[in-house]
Scaffold this motif. Structure first.
Motif, PDB file in Angstrom:
ATOM      1  N   THR A 199       0.821  -1.212   0.000  1.00  0.00           N
ATOM      2  CA  THR A 199       0.000   0.000   0.000  1.00  0.00           C
ATOM      3  C   THR A 199       0.850   1.255   0.000  1.00  0.00           C
ATOM      4  OG1 THR A 199      -1.786  -1.138   1.171  1.00  0.00           O
ATOM      5  CG2 THR A 199      -1.775   1.264   1.255  1.00  0.00           C
ATOM      6  N   VAL A 200       1.847   1.306   0.894  1.00  0.00           N
ATOM      7  CA  VAL A 200       2.600   2.552   1.083  1.00  0.00           C
ATOM      8  C   VAL A 200       3.834   2.651   0.198  1.00  0.00           C
ATOM      9  CG1 VAL A 200       1.795   2.760   3.459  1.00  0.00           C
ATOM     10  CG2 VAL A 200       3.948   1.577   2.989  1.00  0.00           C
ATOM     11  N   ALA A 201       4.306   1.537  -0.367  1.00  0.00           N
ATOM     12  CA  ALA A 201       5.522   1.582  -1.190  1.00  0.00           C
ATOM     13  C   ALA A 201       5.408   2.563  -2.360  1.00  0.00           C
ATOM     14  CB  ALA A 201       5.872   0.183  -1.689  1.00  0.00           C
TER      15      ALA A 201
ATOM     16  N   GLY B 263     -18.693   3.653   1.092  1.00  0.00           N
ATOM     17  CA  GLY B 263     -17.747   4.098   0.079  1.00  0.00           C
ATOM     18  C   GLY B 263     -17.895   5.581  -0.227  1.00  0.00           C
ATOM     19  N   ILE B 264     -19.147   6.048  -0.304  1.00  0.00           N
ATOM     20  CA  ILE B 264     -19.376   7.480  -0.536  1.00  0.00           C
ATOM     21  C   ILE B 264     -18.877   8.286   0.655  1.00  0.00           C
ATOM     22  CG2 ILE B 264     -21.168   9.223  -0.854  1.00  0.00           C
ATOM     23  CD1 ILE B 264     -22.811   7.104  -2.324  1.00  0.00           C
ATOM     24  N   GLY B 265     -19.090   7.761   1.864  1.00  0.00           N
ATOM     25  CA  GLY B 265     -18.623   8.449   3.060  1.00  0.00           C
ATOM     26  C   GLY B 265     -17.115   8.623   3.079  1.00  0.00           C
ATOM     27  N   LEU B 266     -16.390   7.621   2.590  1.00  0.00           N
ATOM     28  CA  LEU B 266     -14.938   7.739   2.531  1.00  0.00           C
ATOM     29  C   LEU B 266     -14.517   8.866   1.583  1.00  0.00           C
ATOM     30  CD1 LEU B 266     -13.932   3.957   2.392  1.00  0.00           C
ATOM     31  CD2 LEU B 266     -13.671   5.524   4.328  1.00  0.00           C
ATOM     32  N   ARG B 267     -15.242   9.006   0.487  1.00  0.00           N
ATOM     33  CA  ARG B 267     -14.940  10.085  -0.462  1.00  0.00           C
ATOM     34  C   ARG B 267     -15.263  11.448   0.143  1.00  0.00           C
ATOM     35  NH1 ARG B 267     -11.643   8.432  -4.575  1.00  0.00           N
ATOM     36  NH2 ARG B 267     -12.320   6.397  -5.355  1.00  0.00           N
ATOM     37  N   VAL B 268     -16.405  11.540   0.816  1.00  0.00           N
ATOM     38  CA  VAL B 268     -16.805  12.813   1.416  1.00  0.00           C
ATOM     39  C   VAL B 268     -15.838  13.203   2.528  1.00  0.00           C
ATOM     40  CG1 VAL B 268     -18.619  13.975   2.735  1.00  0.00           C
ATOM     41  CG2 VAL B 268     -19.226  12.493   0.808  1.00  0.00           C
ATOM     42  N   PHE B 269     -15.468  12.220   3.361  1.00  0.00           N
ATOM     43  CA  PHE B 269     -14.538  12.506   4.447  1.00  0.00           C
ATOM     44  C   PHE B 269     -13.190  12.972   3.902  1.00  0.00           C
ATOM     45  CE2 PHE B 269     -11.210  11.211   7.443  1.00  0.00           C
ATOM     46  CZ  PHE B 269     -11.638  11.897   8.577  1.00  0.00           C
TER      47      PHE B 269
ATOM     48  N   ALA C  36      -3.285  14.011   0.466  1.00  0.00           N
ATOM     49  CA  ALA C  36      -4.247  13.249  -0.341  1.00  0.00           C
ATOM     50  C   ALA C  36      -3.670  11.893  -0.744  1.00  0.00           C
ATOM     51  CB  ALA C  36      -4.630  14.053  -1.578  1.00  0.00           C
ATOM     52  N   ALA C  37      -2.395  11.870  -1.120  1.00  0.00           N
ATOM     53  CA  ALA C  37      -1.762  10.606  -1.518  1.00  0.00           C
ATOM     54  C   ALA C  37      -1.713   9.618  -0.358  1.00  0.00           C
ATOM     55  CB  ALA C  37      -0.351  10.873  -2.047  1.00  0.00           C
ATOM     56  N   VAL C  38      -1.372  10.116   0.833  1.00  0.00           N
ATOM     57  CA  VAL C  38      -1.306   9.246   2.006  1.00  0.00           C
ATOM     58  C   VAL C  38      -2.693   8.730   2.361  1.00  0.00           C
ATOM     59  CG1 VAL C  38      -0.792   9.173   4.471  1.00  0.00           C
ATOM     60  CG2 VAL C  38       0.772  10.314   2.905  1.00  0.00           C
ATOM     61  N   TYR C  39      -3.693   9.604   2.335  1.00  0.00           N
ATOM     62  CA  TYR C  39      -5.059   9.179   2.663  1.00  0.00           C
ATOM     63  C   TYR C  39      -5.544   8.110   1.681  1.00  0.00           C
ATOM     64  CZ  TYR C  39     -10.114   9.368   3.377  1.00  0.00           C
ATOM     65  OH  TYR C  39     -11.424   9.026   3.606  1.00  0.00           O
ATOM     66  N   ASP C  40      -5.327   8.348   0.393  1.00  0.00           N
ATOM     67  CA  ASP C  40      -5.762   7.376  -0.614  1.00  0.00           C
ATOM     68  C   ASP C  40      -5.079   6.027  -0.415  1.00  0.00           C
ATOM     69  OD1 ASP C  40      -7.391   9.296  -1.728  1.00  0.00           O
ATOM     70  OD2 ASP C  40      -5.942   9.886  -3.262  1.00  0.00           O
ATOM     71  N   ALA C  41      -3.804   6.062  -0.024  1.00  0.00           N
ATOM     72  CA  ALA C  41      -3.085   4.806   0.195  1.00  0.00           C
ATOM     73  C   ALA C  41      -3.626   4.073   1.411  1.00  0.00           C
ATOM     74  CB  ALA C  41      -1.591   5.072   0.366  1.00  0.00           C
TER      75      ALA C  41
END
Length: 433
Positions: free
Chosen positions: A77-79, A282-288, A306-311
């Motif tokens: 995930t983080v690599a 899933g929508i909640g994760l996008r809104v958060f 944003a990159a860290v959150y998405d990972a």
């Protein structure tokens, strides 16, 4: 009209009358059912609703109990973050700030050996006089960016995260240890080894004063939000629930379906309810994500955050899509096998298409031999066997995704089509061999 025609019309009328009587009898039986059937259906509906509400919590619980603790998955995930330009820039900025705080710029020229002055002057662009601090900062930042963009940084990043794979667990549950710390609603990672590499580059470039810089341990913020302290309490409870919560949700929906009078309809409704509830997660994760990025403290790179959150939520979002796809596939399967008008129309189109292909193959001289009669005889068993194989493949798949579910469903449809093709009787006048 011939006698045969009259006889056929009479038989058709009798068939219609018998069908009408059967429907009337079914309606009378429905009305005559005792109240306990309504109680059972109400209890079944309640269980299905509770199971649907537990579905998104089950997704988070399974993720917190399994995926967060999986070292290989965490490293995978983080690599990629080590190659993200925003993350590289944020790490370079943090390393630059840490090094500049230990550099005595006014005494810098006095500490530089005469032999190193031309090399340092060239590195600084000839600016050894005015705006020395700005020149040195620019020089240090350039070296930091080179380190952050190097293969060495990716190796250090990956190895460090493998050693501290509990970082995600630390962020969401407050447990675990290593180089990740959770303080003041922030999740930070010590990038001291990266700073040391930049220091060695500065020395090699002629900035001999950098060798007097002590070992620097500075933090790179992975996650920062005033909600971390609150969220981790709830996620910790879900982690304790582990994989039992998904099992409980499935059992509740299954029990509700079994208690319902119209089980097929209840199954369709339950699956769609699970899909909707999980989709809301899933929508909640996008809104958060939007709210989280809008409330970042000053000085934190939005791109890196944003990159860290998405990972961090990547596998959670993957699980959400998988559950939604699975629920929709099961709901479609239950609906298509039902007595509904449109479901019957779809099945009729399916049968007509298989029959047309079978007729074309028969006229072309293709023969099924003894396979055809065998498949026709055990068609029901073969169908259930194919469904069981598809279910087994899904259960044995290490980490199924939504596309995996769709692929398994399509393969099952193809296998069922082949079975129906083989089970179709040959065209009249064609060979049965």
């Amino acid at each position: 009209m011939t006698d045969d025609d009259a006889h056929g019309d009479s038989a058709a009328k009798r068939s219609d009358v018998q069908e009408l009587r059967a429907r009337l009898a079914a309606l009378e039986r429905e009305r005559a059912r005792p109240p306990r059937h309504h109680v059972r259906s109400g209890l079944g509906a309640l269980l299905i609703v509770v199971g649907c509400l537990l579905a998104p919590l089950s997704v988070v619980a399974a993720w917190a109990a399994d995926q967060v603790a999986d070292t290989d998955r965490y490293v995978a995930t983080v690599a990629p973050l080590a190659s993200n330009p925003d993350v590289q820039e944020a790490v370079a900025n943090r390393a630059t700030d840490a090094l500049m705080s230990h550099l005595d710029v006014p005494a810098l020229l006095a500490d530089v050996a005469p032999a190193d002055r031309p090399r340092l002057q060239q590195a600084l662009g000839g600016r050894l006089g005015d705006a020395l601090e700005s020149a040195v900062r620019s020089f240090v930042h350039d070296q930091a960016r080179k380190v952050a963009a190097s293969d060495a940084f990716r190796t250090v990043w990956t190895d460090a995260n493998r050693r501290i794979h509990s970082s995600l667990d630390k962020a969401l549950t407050g447990s675990g240890g290593g180089a990740v710390q959770l303080t003041n609603d922030s999740v930070t990672l010590d990038i001291g080894p990266i700073v040391d590499q930049v220091k060695q580059r500065l020395i090699a470039s002629g900035l001999s004063a950098a060798q007097h810089i002590p070992a620097v341990h500075t933090d790179f913020t992975l996650v920062r939000s005033d909600q971390v302290g609150k969220v981790k309490t709830y996620v910790r409870l879900l982690q304790l629930a582990g994989n039992w919560l998904p099992v409980l949700a499935v059992l509740l929906v299954a029990a509700g379906v079994l208690l319902s009078v119209r089980r097929r309809r209840a199954l369709v409704a339950g699956c769609l309810g699970v899909a909707v509830a999980t989709g809301v997660l899933g929508i909640g994760l996008r809104v958060f994500r939007v709210f989280y990025l809008d409330r970042l403290p000053a000085g934190v790179s939005p791109g890196a955050a944003a990159a860290v959150y998405d990972a961090l939520v990547h596998f959670l979002q993957t699980t959400v899509r998988m559950v939604v796809a699975l629920a929709v596939v099961v709901a479609l399967g239950a609906w298509l096998t039902g007595p509904g008008r449109y479901a019957g129309l779809v099945r009729g189109l399916w049968t007509s298409g298989i029959g047309a292909v079978r007729g074309t193959a028969d006229h072309a001289g293709l023969r099924t031999g003894p396979v055809g009669p065998f498949v026709r005889r055990y068609r029901t068993w073969i169908t259930w066997l194919l469904v069981a194989v598809a279910l087994l493949v899904y259960l044995l798949w290490p980490y199924p995704t939504g596309w995996v579910v769709v692929g398994i469903a399509l393969c099952l449809l193809l296998a069922l089509a082949v079975a129906d093709f083989l089970a179709s009787p040959p065209e009249p006048g064609g060979s049965a061999t």
